[in-house]
Enzyme design. Structure first.
Site, mmCIF file in Angstrom:
data_model
loop_
_atom_site.group_PDB
_atom_site.id
_atom_site.type_symbol
_atom_site.label_atom_id
_atom_site.label_comp_id
_atom_site.label_asym_id
_atom_site.label_seq_id
_atom_site.Cartn_x
_atom_site.Cartn_y
_atom_site.Cartn_z
ATOM 1 N N HIS A 77 -2.901 5.002 -29.226
ATOM 2 C CA HIS A 77 -3.804 4.013 -30.043
ATOM 3 C C HIS A 77 -3.828 4.797 -31.377
ATOM 4 O O HIS A 77 -4.556 5.902 -31.467
ATOM 5 C CB HIS A 77 -5.136 3.983 -29.198
ATOM 6 C CG HIS A 77 -5.124 3.080 -28.246
ATOM 7 N ND1 HIS A 77 -6.255 2.104 -27.739
ATOM 8 C CD2 HIS A 77 -3.887 2.626 -27.454
ATOM 9 C CE1 HIS A 77 -5.965 1.559 -26.786
ATOM 10 N NE2 HIS A 77 -4.566 1.649 -26.378
ATOM 11 N N TYR A 205 -15.886 -1.054 -30.043
ATOM 12 C CA TYR A 205 -17.286 -0.635 -29.923
ATOM 13 C C TYR A 205 -18.061 -1.575 -30.358
ATOM 14 O O TYR A 205 -17.978 -1.658 -31.890
ATOM 15 C CB TYR A 205 -17.280 0.703 -30.383
ATOM 16 C CG TYR A 205 -16.828 1.946 -29.802
ATOM 17 C CD1 TYR A 205 -17.659 2.852 -28.945
ATOM 18 C CD2 TYR A 205 -15.509 2.114 -29.984
ATOM 19 C CE1 TYR A 205 -17.025 3.659 -28.411
ATOM 20 C CE2 TYR A 205 -14.960 3.388 -29.581
ATOM 21 C CZ TYR A 205 -15.449 4.094 -28.682
ATOM 22 O OH TYR A 205 -14.971 5.180 -28.246
ATOM 23 N N PRO A 297 -21.091 9.302 -23.537
ATOM 24 C CA PRO A 297 -19.701 9.260 -23.632
ATOM 25 C C PRO A 297 -19.177 8.308 -24.899
ATOM 26 O O PRO A 297 -18.144 7.893 -25.201
ATOM 27 C CB PRO A 297 -19.414 8.068 -22.293
ATOM 28 C CG PRO A 297 -20.922 7.656 -21.960
ATOM 29 C CD PRO A 297 -21.902 8.733 -22.524
ATOM 30 N N LYS A 301 -15.696 12.472 -26.064
ATOM 31 C CA LYS A 301 -15.685 13.914 -26.242
ATOM 32 C C LYS A 301 -15.713 15.007 -25.042
ATOM 33 O O LYS A 301 -15.080 16.115 -25.134
ATOM 34 C CB LYS A 301 -16.668 14.364 -27.264
ATOM 35 C CG LYS A 301 -16.463 13.847 -28.569
ATOM 36 C CD LYS A 301 -15.059 14.467 -29.299
ATOM 37 C CE LYS A 301 -14.692 13.657 -30.631
ATOM 38 N NZ LYS A 301 -13.286 13.318 -30.597
ATOM 39 N N TYR A 390 -13.049 11.523 -34.286
ATOM 40 C CA TYR A 390 -12.712 10.722 -33.185
ATOM 41 C C TYR A 390 -11.392 11.231 -32.687
ATOM 42 O O TYR A 390 -11.165 11.612 -31.476
ATOM 43 C CB TYR A 390 -12.714 9.216 -33.356
ATOM 44 C CG TYR A 390 -12.570 8.252 -31.973
ATOM 45 C CD1 TYR A 390 -13.639 7.777 -31.674
ATOM 46 C CD2 TYR A 390 -11.467 8.264 -31.281
ATOM 47 C CE1 TYR A 390 -13.772 7.157 -30.361
ATOM 48 C CE2 TYR A 390 -11.574 7.659 -30.362
ATOM 49 C CZ TYR A 390 -12.561 6.994 -29.733
ATOM 50 O OH TYR A 390 -12.680 6.157 -28.755
HETATM 51 C C1 PHB Z 1 -13.095 4.525 -21.096
HETATM 52 O O1 PHB Z 1 -12.162 4.076 -21.320
HETATM 53 O O2 PHB Z 1 -13.723 4.935 -20.149
HETATM 54 C C2 PHB Z 1 -14.064 5.015 -22.509
HETATM 55 C C3 PHB Z 1 -13.491 4.874 -23.726
HETATM 56 C C4 PHB Z 1 -14.253 5.465 -24.715
HETATM 57 C C5 PHB Z 1 -15.437 5.960 -24.508
HETATM 58 C C6 PHB Z 1 -16.064 6.123 -23.276
HETATM 59 C C7 PHB Z 1 -15.256 5.682 -22.278
HETATM 60 O O3 PHB Z 1 -16.244 6.391 -25.849
#
Ligand code: PHB
Ligand code: APR
Length: 395
Positions: A77, A205, A297, A301, A390
């Protein structure tokens, strides 16, 4: 299950990603170890966890021979999307930093790690209960376990606690010699895994008046979605229909219109918190991964910090075994902690910017949140700062 050895160089407590990667990287450097794991292998392999692997974390896995399936089945990605006030912003990792992340479920990575340590011949002692650690203030530590009613003791040079947030290793550091820091966020995440195509090629997000939402995926046919819920919510509060309608309400219309819903195949409620236990060393006991620090989450990280701790620790242990040097071991906690605190900061920043904080009567905080998002949407420099964190800061 392997024979239980009575002596090794490094006893690793916990066979999650941190413990199994540590055993493998030590093997690559010619250092033998034994893993003692509380659960069965199947139990460890069933846990559904996050799946964002930083640029350099992926290189580490690849360079040590654990990257084949990740490269074949994972997804590169080159950016993520932020949704706010009906607008979408793409953070262009590749353009801003020249780096990317790889989406590859931790469950899959755990399988690959178990395969590689089996090939290495590292003993993985599962169903190891009642772990106890002694002698860490001297030169000859000892780890005791009970397995199926029998007691076993393993003598070693070093012990590493990789037993996650609920582990016991850190309790062998005297209370006066360690300090914990904690921030509990006043909400949790409700997560759903479904056999439906992801709503987008990249992660989204979303910050919304009703609360945060995240669209993620595992592969072309399997999606992972999360929404912010109240701190005291339970799974019973979230039948599939309610989850999907709440998620839909929090996404921009253009995204919501193409969301495919379906029965959940896994559902979780997870609290959001940051917690750090310092230092990462006491005598001949070291800590790595979730055993010493947990982050919310939002910044993806957790797994990456476990990988970076392990990489620092392997160099330090190799310095000791190859050259008799204690310098790397003495410096391990400070070096690893600097990275940990930056990830705590980044995860706090993402969490604070994107979630709805309940009980804030004063609009001041809400205005600040909006100002932060507006700045990010309008400034390439701000986007670069997010992107470089990130994808992972250079080691
Ligand atoms: C996930 O795919 O489970 C996931 C992706 C990004 C995040 C947290 C969880 O920030
Ligand atoms: N004795 C032996 N093993 C134990 C004990 C114990 N007392 N307590 C826990 N364990 C085992 C757990 O069963 C688990 O397999 O330690 C392992 C810890 O693994 P994780 O919790 O996955 O932690 P870590 O390896 O540090 O990986 C960090 O996991 O939680 C996510 O976000 C986090 O992705 C990150 C990663």
């Amino acid at each position: 299950m392997s024979e239980i050895p009575t002596r090794t160089r490094v006893v690793i407590i916990g066979g999650g990603p941190a413990g199994s990667l540590l055993a493998h990287l030590l093997h690559v450097r010619g250092i033998d170890s034994v893993i003692v794991e509380l659960r069965t292998r199947d139990h460890v392999l069933e846990r559904v966890r996050a799946g964002v692997i930083e640029h350099e974390s992926a290189e580490i896995l690849r360079d040590s021979g654990v990257g084949k399936r990740m490269d074949a089945e994972g997804f590169v990605h080159e950016g993520v999307n932020l949704a706010h006030a009906g607008q979408m912003l793409r953070i262009d990792f590749q353009g801003l930093t020249g780096k990317h992340v790889t989406i590859y479920g931790q469950t899959e990575l755990q399988k690959d790690l178990y395969d590689v340590i089996d090939a290495d011949g590292v003993p993985l002692i599962d169903e190891a209960e009642g772990v106890r650690v002694g002698g860490i203030d001297g030169d000859s530590p000892m780890v005791g376990i009970d397995r199926h009613g029998q007691e076993h003791n393993i003598a070693c040079d070093f012990v590493v606690g990789c037993d996650g947030a609920h582990g016991v290793s850190r309790d062998f550091i005297p209370p006066g010699a360690r300090h914990s820091y904690e921030r509990q966020y006043p909400f949790c995440w409700v997560g759903v895994l479904s056999e439906t195509p992801p709503v987008d090629d990249e992660l989204i997000y979303a910050s919304h008046e009703r609360g945060f939402a995240l669209c993620s995926m595992r592969n072309e046919h399997r999606s992972r979605y999360y929404i912010q819920g109240p701190a005291d919510t339970t799974l019973d509060d979230w039948p599939d229909d309610r989850f999907w309608s709440e998620l839909t309400a929090r996404l921009p219309e253009t995204v919501a219109d193409r969301l495919e819903t379906g029965p959940s195949i896994e559902k979780i409620v997870t609290p959001l918190r940051s917690w750090v236990s310092e230092p990462l060393r006491h005598g001949r006991l070291f800590l790595a991964g979730d055993a010493a620090h947990v982050v919310p989450p939002t910044g993806a990280k957790g797994l990456n910090l476990a990988i970076s701790d392990v990489v620092y620790l392997v160099d330090a242990l190799a310095g000791h075994f190859d050259h008799g040097s204690m310098t790397g071991l003495d410096e391990y906690s400070g070096v690893a902690m600097a990275r940990v605190w930056n990830a705590v900061r980044f995860s706090w920043w993402m969490t604070t910017m994107l979630h709805r904080f309940p009980g804030i009567s004063d609009d001041f905080e809400r205005r600040l949140q909006r100002a932060e998002l507006d700045y990010l949407f309008g400034s390439e420099n701000a986007q670069r700062a997010m992107a470089e964190n990130y994808v992972g800061l250079p080691r």
